[in-house]
Write a protein that holds these residues in place. Structure first.
Motif, short mmCIF file in Angstrom:
data_model
loop_
_atom_site.label_atom_id
_atom_site.label_comp_id
_atom_site.label_asym_id
_atom_site.label_seq_id
_atom_site.Cartn_x
_atom_site.Cartn_y
_atom_site.Cartn_z
N LEU A 94 -8.87 -15.02 -3.52
CA LEU A 94 -8.91 -13.72 -3.78
C LEU A 94 -8.77 -12.82 -2.43
O LEU A 94 -8.79 -11.58 -2.27
N ARG A 95 -8.59 -13.46 -1.36
CA ARG A 95 -8.38 -12.84 0.23
C ARG A 95 -7.50 -11.56 -0.02
O ARG A 95 -7.52 -10.61 0.38
N SER A 137 0.74 -1.31 0.11
CA SER A 137 0.03 0.04 -0.11
C SER A 137 0.75 1.41 -0.03
O SER A 137 1.61 1.27 0.65
N THR A 138 0.54 2.19 -0.80
CA THR A 138 1.35 3.44 -0.93
C THR A 138 0.69 4.49 -0.20
O THR A 138 1.10 5.82 -0.45
N HIS A 153 -5.90 -6.01 0.27
CA HIS A 153 -4.99 -5.17 -0.32
C HIS A 153 -5.98 -3.84 -1.01
O HIS A 153 -5.60 -2.59 -0.49
N MET A 154 -6.86 -4.24 -1.66
CA MET A 154 -7.51 -3.16 -2.04
C MET A 154 -8.55 -2.36 -1.20
O MET A 154 -8.46 -1.12 -1.01
N TYR A 155 -8.77 -3.28 -0.09
CA TYR A 155 -9.52 -2.67 1.11
C TYR A 155 -8.69 -1.56 1.93
O TYR A 155 -9.14 -0.58 2.35
N ASP A 156 -7.57 -2.17 2.22
CA ASP A 156 -6.58 -1.21 2.98
C ASP A 156 -6.12 -0.15 2.22
O ASP A 156 -5.98 1.06 2.98
#
Lengths: 250, 268
Positions: free
Chosen positions: B120-121, B40-41, B126-129
């Motif tokens: 897909l977890r 995550s950036t 990742h996208m949620y974070d």
């Protein structure tokens, strides 16, 4: 004098404080306040006359005379004496940011810094005390604010005041509570202000107690609503998870 | 994080204005190789902690008079105009609303999707974070700049949860199609915003006003977040978003809904 009169003859509409709650920059200076320099001069000269002459055109023309303008310069204020009310509200609101002892208090070793809630209470009290000099004339101001054409700027000013208090107290919530917080503080402040006009007690002790009771009420309602929400949320989530554990694809 | 930041000098404040908003995803110079794409950036407090430490910008400074310089040395001479402040508060408000919705969509999709497709977890997390990081960024900027949040906050909360849960129940492809549609609109919207911000910069420079640090940080945040949103779009396409049935109808409806939500939350 000739140039002065010419400036005065051009009527300027008093701007409403509605534009105050947009982007606030920390790098660029704040946009100018709602009053022009000439208006500010006359109004600040008028303010000392308010305790004796009230929120009236007499005060305004006395102020104009003191500031070296002709009496007729009260024409500069299309809303008449209401400009005095607006000036009072505006300057008192702006004065709040100078209470640095409340906004960023020094914390001694082992002491706890006051929370947002107590800062809000203290700032609200300071704002009420800002009315101390004019409180015996404040009902005139309330009457002016209640005129239909003056209601929108007055309500806007009340909203700007509670926004200022929450901001100075260090509140950073930006969800629905942004609205409920401002609405409840506005109602507390308006009620306490009205109570103060009839308070004859020493040091406005009665007003203080009244304000504390209102804050207590709002906190009780707020925590009840919060607990109810938590309970509902918990049960809904548990129910959903029970169904999921039974194999339902939801 | 240090490794990753080595790829980002292109976006330092010194290189403004870069018209990269014209071609967002074609040039991927700023992107790290695939191996570390799942970092995550969005550091949690990045934008706020850097306000003070940033090195002074090299933009041409306007000469100041002596009193001005002593009374307010680091700031710029002119207040923002009403139009500029309106644009900025609308932009911040709609961005916060968008990220709120994104966080809720992924939060609602994740348990349903992961139950049937455990592989897909990591992607969902990742996208949620990332979305949660964006949400924190905009929340901080909103309270810093005293911008009111959208009045329809509860409505968007409900709508986003229903959208996320509904598409997840329809299956993996539908959920990914939802991501595809949402991120397409959001990416385009952030792009327009970068354009608008650079327009403001140009106006200010034409008047000889120095652009404040806040605004430079803002345009960098918008760019960074836009790129991460477009990365989500790529992930969705890699995961069979186009195979959703009926793809056109689903993405069309969601895209229209997003545009409507943006229009409304800019105003209310």
């Amino acid at each position: 004098m000739a140039t002065k009169t010419r400036i005065l003859l051009a009527p300027r509409k008093l701007k409403l404080p509605s534009s105050l709650r947009t982007y606030h920059s920390h790098n660029h200076p704040a946009p100018p306040g709602p009053f022009t320099p000439v208006e500010s001069t006359i109004l600040s000269a008028s303010a000392p006359h308010i305790p004796t002459h009230g929120f009236t055109l007499t005060t305004l023309s006395l102020g104009a005379k003191d500031a070296g303008y002709i009496d007729a310069s009260t024409n500069l204020f299309p809303r008449g004496a209401f400009a005095l009310v607006q000036w009072h509200l505006y300057t008192q609101r702006m004065a709040l940011q100078h209470h640095t002892g409340i906004i960023s208090p020094e914390v001694r070793d082992g002491g706890r810094a006051p929370g947002v809630g107590s800062k809000v209470k203290m700032l609200t009290w300071e704002r009420l005390m800002g009315n101390r000099e004019v409180v015996h004339r404040w009902q005139e101001a309330l009457a002016l604010m209640a005129l239909p054409s003056n209601i929108p700027p007055s309500v806007g000013e009340l909203g700007a005041l509670s926004d200022e208090i929450w901001y100075l107290s260090g509140d950073t919530s930006v969800d629905s509570s942004w609205y409920t917080k401002r609405a409840s503080l506005s109602s507390i402040y308006a009620a306490s202000e009205l109570f103060m006009t009839t308070d004859k007690s020493d040091g406005y002790k009665e007003t203080r107690a009244f304000m504390d009771r209102r804050f207590g009420d709002v906190q009780a309602v707020g925590s009840a609503v919060g607990s109810l929400g938590q309970w509902v949320g918990f049960n809904a989530r548990s129910g959903l998870n029970v169904l999921r554990s039974k194999g339902a694809r939801i | 994080m240090a490794l990753f930041s080595a790829f980002r000098p292109v976006f330092s404040s010194h290189s403004l204005p870069v018209y990269d908003f014209l071609a967002p995803s074609l040039f991927q110079i700023h992107r790290a190789p695939r191996s570390i794409r799942h970092l995550s950036t969005t550091p949690q407090r990045h934008t706020l902690s850097n306000f003070q430490n940033d090195s002074p910008s090299t933009a041409p400074r306007t000469p100041k008079t002596g009193t001005e310089a002593t009374s307010n040395p680091a700031s710029t001479s002119k207040p923002l105009t009403q139009a500029q402040r309106d644009f900025l508060s609308r932009a911040l408000r709609v961005n916060q609303t968008g990220e709120l919705a994104a966080v809720l969509i992924y939060a609602a999709q994740t348990p349903v999707i992961v139950a049937s497709h455990p592989h897909l977890r990591p992607l969902m997390k990742h996208m949620y974070d990332q979305e949660a990081g964006h949400f924190v960024t905009w929340n901080a900027l909103l309270s810093r700049h005293r911008v009111r949040p959208t009045a329809l906050y509860p409505v968007w909360t409900m709508a986003a949860t229903v959208l996320g849960w509904g598409t997840a129940v329809m299956g993996r492809e539908a959920a990914m199609a939802c991501t595809e549609a949402v991120e397409t609109v959001i990416g385009g919207h952030y792009n327009e915003q970068v354009g608008g911000l650079l327009e403001i910069f140009k106006e200010m420079e034409a008047e000889g006003v120095e652009v404040g640090e806040d605004l430079r940080v803002l345009v960098e945040s918008v760019r960074r977040i836009r790129d991460e949103e477009l990365e989500h779009l790529d992930h969705a396409l890699e995961n069979d978003a186009q195979k959703a049935v009926p793809h056109e109808l689903l993405t069309g409806v969601i895209r229209a809904g997003c545009r409507g939500a943006i229009w409304v939350s800019e105003r209310v």
